[in-house]
Scaffold this motif. Structure first.
Motif, PDB file in Angstrom:
ATOM      1  N   ILE A  61       0.738  -1.214  -0.053  1.00  0.00           N
ATOM      2  CA  ILE A  61       0.054  -0.111  -0.036  1.00  0.00           C
ATOM      3  C   ILE A  61       0.975   1.327  -0.249  1.00  0.00           C
ATOM      4  CG2 ILE A  61      -1.786   1.245   1.458  1.00  0.00           C
ATOM      5  CD1 ILE A  61      -2.800  -1.293   2.402  1.00  0.00           C
ATOM      6  N   ASP A  62       1.794   1.186   0.890  1.00  0.00           N
ATOM      7  CA  ASP A  62       3.039   2.440   0.787  1.00  0.00           C
ATOM      8  C   ASP A  62       4.171   1.869   1.396  1.00  0.00           C
ATOM      9  OD1 ASP A  62       2.392   2.154   3.593  1.00  0.00           O
ATOM     10  OD2 ASP A  62       1.673   4.289   3.726  1.00  0.00           O
ATOM     11  N   ALA A  63       5.099   2.533   1.889  1.00  0.00           N
ATOM     12  CA  ALA A  63       6.408   2.092   2.300  1.00  0.00           C
ATOM     13  C   ALA A  63       6.208   1.367   3.545  1.00  0.00           C
ATOM     14  CB  ALA A  63       7.214   3.390   2.450  1.00  0.00           C
ATOM     15  N   ASN A  64       5.295   1.472   4.278  1.00  0.00           N
ATOM     16  CA  ASN A  64       5.127   0.624   5.693  1.00  0.00           C
ATOM     17  C   ASN A  64       3.793  -0.063   5.731  1.00  0.00           C
ATOM     18  OD1 ASN A  64       3.074   2.833   6.790  1.00  0.00           O
ATOM     19  ND2 ASN A  64       4.994   3.904   6.445  1.00  0.00           N
ATOM     20  N   LYS A  65       2.994  -0.361   4.573  1.00  0.00           N
ATOM     21  CA  LYS A  65       1.776  -0.832   5.096  1.00  0.00           C
ATOM     22  C   LYS A  65       1.569  -2.010   3.852  1.00  0.00           C
ATOM     23  CE  LYS A  65      -0.419   2.749   7.302  1.00  0.00           C
ATOM     24  NZ  LYS A  65       0.756   3.774   7.085  1.00  0.00           N
ATOM     25  N   TRP A  66       1.015  -3.205   4.057  1.00  0.00           N
ATOM     26  CA  TRP A  66       0.632  -4.076   3.070  1.00  0.00           C
ATOM     27  C   TRP A  66      -0.877  -4.621   3.328  1.00  0.00           C
ATOM     28  CZ3 TRP A  66       5.303  -3.526   5.391  1.00  0.00           C
ATOM     29  CH2 TRP A  66       6.553  -3.801   4.644  1.00  0.00           C
ATOM     30  N   ALA A  67      -1.268  -5.228   2.100  1.00  0.00           N
ATOM     31  CA  ALA A  67      -2.351  -5.918   2.053  1.00  0.00           C
ATOM     32  C   ALA A  67      -2.111  -7.325   1.785  1.00  0.00           C
ATOM     33  CB  ALA A  67      -3.593  -5.422   1.195  1.00  0.00           C
ATOM     34  N   PHE A  89     -10.185 -11.643  -1.097  1.00  0.00           N
ATOM     35  CA  PHE A  89     -10.762 -10.856  -0.163  1.00  0.00           C
ATOM     36  C   PHE A  89      -9.682  -9.974   0.412  1.00  0.00           C
ATOM     37  CE2 PHE A  89     -13.869 -14.253   0.135  1.00  0.00           C
ATOM     38  CZ  PHE A  89     -15.132 -13.323  -0.113  1.00  0.00           C
ATOM     39  N   ASN A  90      -8.685  -9.293  -0.517  1.00  0.00           N
ATOM     40  CA  ASN A  90      -7.509  -8.732  -0.023  1.00  0.00           C
ATOM     41  C   ASN A  90      -7.760  -7.322   0.209  1.00  0.00           C
ATOM     42  OD1 ASN A  90      -4.811  -8.530   0.986  1.00  0.00           O
ATOM     43  ND2 ASN A  90      -4.006  -8.073  -1.086  1.00  0.00           N
ATOM     44  N   GLY A  91      -7.008  -6.725   1.121  1.00  0.00           N
ATOM     45  CA  GLY A  91      -7.107  -5.177   1.502  1.00  0.00           C
ATOM     46  C   GLY A  91      -6.691  -4.847   2.592  1.00  0.00           C
ATOM     47  N   ARG A  92      -6.595  -3.766   2.882  1.00  0.00           N
ATOM     48  CA  ARG A  92      -5.828  -3.190   4.092  1.00  0.00           C
ATOM     49  C   ARG A  92      -6.276  -3.982   5.437  1.00  0.00           C
ATOM     50  NH1 ARG A  92      -2.007  -2.106   7.481  1.00  0.00           N
ATOM     51  NH2 ARG A  92      -2.074   0.091   8.579  1.00  0.00           N
ATOM     52  N   PHE A  93      -7.484  -4.214   5.558  1.00  0.00           N
ATOM     53  CA  PHE A  93      -8.112  -4.605   6.683  1.00  0.00           C
ATOM     54  C   PHE A  93      -8.649  -6.208   6.462  1.00  0.00           C
ATOM     55  CE2 PHE A  93      -8.620  -0.131   6.581  1.00  0.00           C
ATOM     56  CZ  PHE A  93      -8.098   0.074   7.896  1.00  0.00           C
TER      57      PHE A  93
END
Length: 669
Positions: free
Chosen positions: A89-95, A101-105
């Motif tokens: 998602i960004d430099a410090n977050k992944w899905a 059903f992928n996503g930040r949450f």
């Protein structure tokens, strides 16, 4: 696009106890395929068994796999497994998700580190940026696609990931690693292990890193740089032939930069702010194991976890305690039984920084979880046919008792062929977000038509105490074929039928905030349903003694009911991974990793968002100077500089994954 609308963290439900750890010090290119399929795993049946004898879609990522892939974090290492969808998602977050059903949450994947469940009860998923280990100390990562709820319980809906670190006796002496480059600006880790007495070994480690911000399409920084410090220890004692104990713990502090878009009640009705998240936490785990006989053993595990995460619009503290007991015994020559019970208590406190945007009612809450499970593996035909029956029984404070049964059949007509099939029921229990949250996600400007109300409309995602567990009925089958010591084929097919999926429906407008704005609740409900089905393949071909190919290909079809207010994310339909691992000389290794990821989509309050397909290439060259020192150079994302892997609605612009190069030195002494 960055951040988190939901204030969630690392919680824990410790339901895993592994009884044996296989050594991963050997370079896997030196193993033949028969040896690879004999690697011992524990996550499929909560007992030690050979990978080739597991009646499940299982994939093992070894320590050597992680090193030779050039991965610097757990999500990047998980890209090695077929059927696992990883989007940055960004430099410090992944899905990260399994089978859709992928996503930040994402909330249908259960993840453990050394038996410690790291999903958060706040949204039933994992904050990957909060979870870290010293990768040099990872023994293996066991990745099980498909429902594991019969053993592991709620939230193991589509899979289980078990990250297992090495026994302290296998990490004696010192290890120092350090490096840096264009994106990985600087990183380092130090670990030292030694004998505490004749039967007890220990180790301690300290690691840290500083990662650069990504860039947007116009070349501007995305404001998502990341730095972290973490330390920990592990002590293992085998004080008798039958008894052993483990004590381990970690502490960390992290700075997570992000640029987020937040709703406003006045023009321009949305603001973008630069935010630095402060995250601190720690955990302490203890485990006792006793071997009664060759066919009977039991284990007791306890842990405590706490963390504090502070964002610009929400702050959360969480404290979790967990106790878990497991007993295995052979009833007779053809019944191998495992049973266990556990209890977990978690307490959370949310402080609303911007009271009108995010609210939890009540702001403080304690929750209890009770569980028990029973599994029986029956040998129907000696050395050829096995049937495994089991079920998990859980009680939670939201929906009461949940029953999650499973049946698995394994047929092995000879050592080169394994055919298996399974049917399972799994549930994803409600979370704090589903039941207690109100989030102002978007404010629609006032309309100017004659019949419209000249007030802004605040769309408020609102939880409901009536929310029920999401359900899946999962059907799977698979085949493993190993005709020689240089070739293997693993194929899995699955069909998942989902009911009671999360959705929204509009409630009655709330005039309480007139004349400032009108609130339109979007109430969370269980009206969603759908199905996914697909095929996952993994091929290993040892072309020469010093040259090995790994190929995986996954197809995922997703069919979900349509709702104009909410739609689950649709993961890529096609994913391909091709790795070449070469040892041209005893001191030099060369690795190439080519990946293709198909189109995907995500749903936001502003409408659907789409992620384009991309192809990328990673290269690694390593030189062993001597027995103690290795130098390596890694190039990442070399083919496609401007691809966006995942989109999140809180971002106002999309940062893009960059090409990166870093160098690394590892010294063992």
């Amino acid at each position: 696009m960055k951040n988190t609308f939901y204030p969630v963290w690392i919680g824990a439900l410790c339901l895993a106890i592994h009884t044996e750890i296989a050594s991963a010090d050997t370079d896997l290119t030196e193993l033949n395929l028969e040896e690879l399929l004999s690697v011992k795993i524990t996550s499929v049946s909560k007992k030690t068994q050979a990978l080739g004898d597991a009646a499940a879609a299982v994939f093992v990522i070894s320590n050597d796999d992680i090193k030779r892939a050039g991965a610097t974090n757990i999500p990047d290492a998980l890209r090695l497994a077929p059927g696992i969808d990883v989007g940055r998602i960004d430099a410090n977050k992944w899905a990260v998700s399994s089978r859709g059903f992928n996503g930040r949450f994402s909330n249908k994947l259960l993840v453990l580190i050394d038996g410690r469940n790291i999903y958060t009860p706040a949204f039933s998923g994992v904050y990957w940026e909060m979870q870290d280990v010293m990768l040099e100390d990872v023994e293996r990562i066991e990745v099980i696609r498909g429902s594991g709820a019969a053993l592991w319980g709620a939230n193991a809906v589509n899979g289980v990931i078990n990250i297992i670190t090495k026994h302290a006796a296998d990490t004696q002496g010192g290890l120092l690693s350090a490096g840096g480059g264009s994106e990985e600006r600087g990183f380092g880790a130090f670990r030292y292990g030694g004998k505490l007495n004749e039967n007890t070994s220990g180790r301690a480690y300290l690691k840290g890193f500083d990662r650069d911000t990504l860039s947007r399409a116009d070349g501007q920084p995305a404001g998502d740089a990341w730095s972290k410090m973490q330390g920990g220890f592990r002590i293992d004692s085998d004080w008798s032939a039958a008894d052993s104990a483990t004590v381990q713990g970690d502490v960390y502090h992290s700075n997570l930069n992000q640029q987020i878009g937040l709703a406003m009640f006045t023009a321009p009705y949305r603001e973008t702010i630069a935010d630095q998240v402060q995250a601190t936490g720690g955990n302490l785990l203890g485990r006792l194991q006793h071997r009664i006989s060759d066919t009977s053993n039991y284990a007791l595990q306890l842990y405590f976890d706490s963390y504090d995460r502070r964002e610009s619009f929400i702050e959360e503290e969480r404290y979790t305690g967990d106790v878990d007991f497991q007993h295995r015994f052979a009833l007779n020559d053809w019944n191998d039984i495992i049973w266990g019970a556990g209890y977990r208590y978690t307490y959370t406190k949310e402080n609303q920084v911007k009271q009108t945007l995010v609210n939890f009612t009540p702001p403080q809450r304690g929750e209890s979880y009770f569980s028990t499970f029973l599994q029986d593996q029956l040998t129907l035909v000696d050395e050829q046919l096995w049937l495994t029956l089991g079920s998990k029984l859980e009680h939670n404070d939201y929906t009461g008792i949940e029953v999650q049964p499973s049946a698995r059949l394994l047929w092995g007509p000879d050592p080169n062929h394994r055919l298996w099939a399974a049917i399972s029921r799994g549930v994803r229990i409600p979370s704090r977000v589903d039941a207690h949250m109100e989030l102002i996600g978007q404010v629609v400007p006032p309309l100017t038509s004659p019949n419209s109300t000249p007030l802004p409309l605040a769309l408020a995602v609102t939880g409901s105490n009536a929310y029920q567990s999401e359900e899946v009925l999962a059907y799977e089958t698979g085949y493993r074929y190993t005709p020689s010591n240089s070739f293997s084929l693993d194929v899995s097919l699955f069909y998942n039928d989902y009911q009671n999926l999360r959705s929204y429906h509009p409630g009655a407008t709330d005039p309480a905030n007139v004349p400032f704005f009108i609130k339109q609740p979007l109430i969370i409900d269980n009206t969603g349903k759908g199905k996914t089905y697909g095929v996952e393949t993994a091929i290993v071909w040892k072309m020469l003694d010093w040259w090995r190919w790994d190929l995986s290909y996954s197809v995922l079809k997703t069919e979900l009911s349509s709702n104009p207010y909410y739609q689950e994310a649709v993961s890529p339909q096609h994913k391909t991974s091709l790795r070449a691992m070469l040892n041209p000389t005893p001191d030099v290794t060369l690795d190439a990793w080519l990946r293709y990821v198909d189109n995907a989509s995500a749903f936001t309050l502003s409408g659907p968002a789409y992620i384009k397909a991309y192809t990328t290439l990673d290269l690694r060259l390593a030189w062993k100077l001597n027995q103690a020192v290795e130098l390596s150079l890694v190039g990442q994302n070399l083919l496609d500089n401007q691809h966006l892997e995942y989109i999140q609605e809180t971002f106002t612009q999309a940062a893009e994954v960059q090409r990166g190069v870093y160098g690394k030195v590892v010294w063992e002494f």
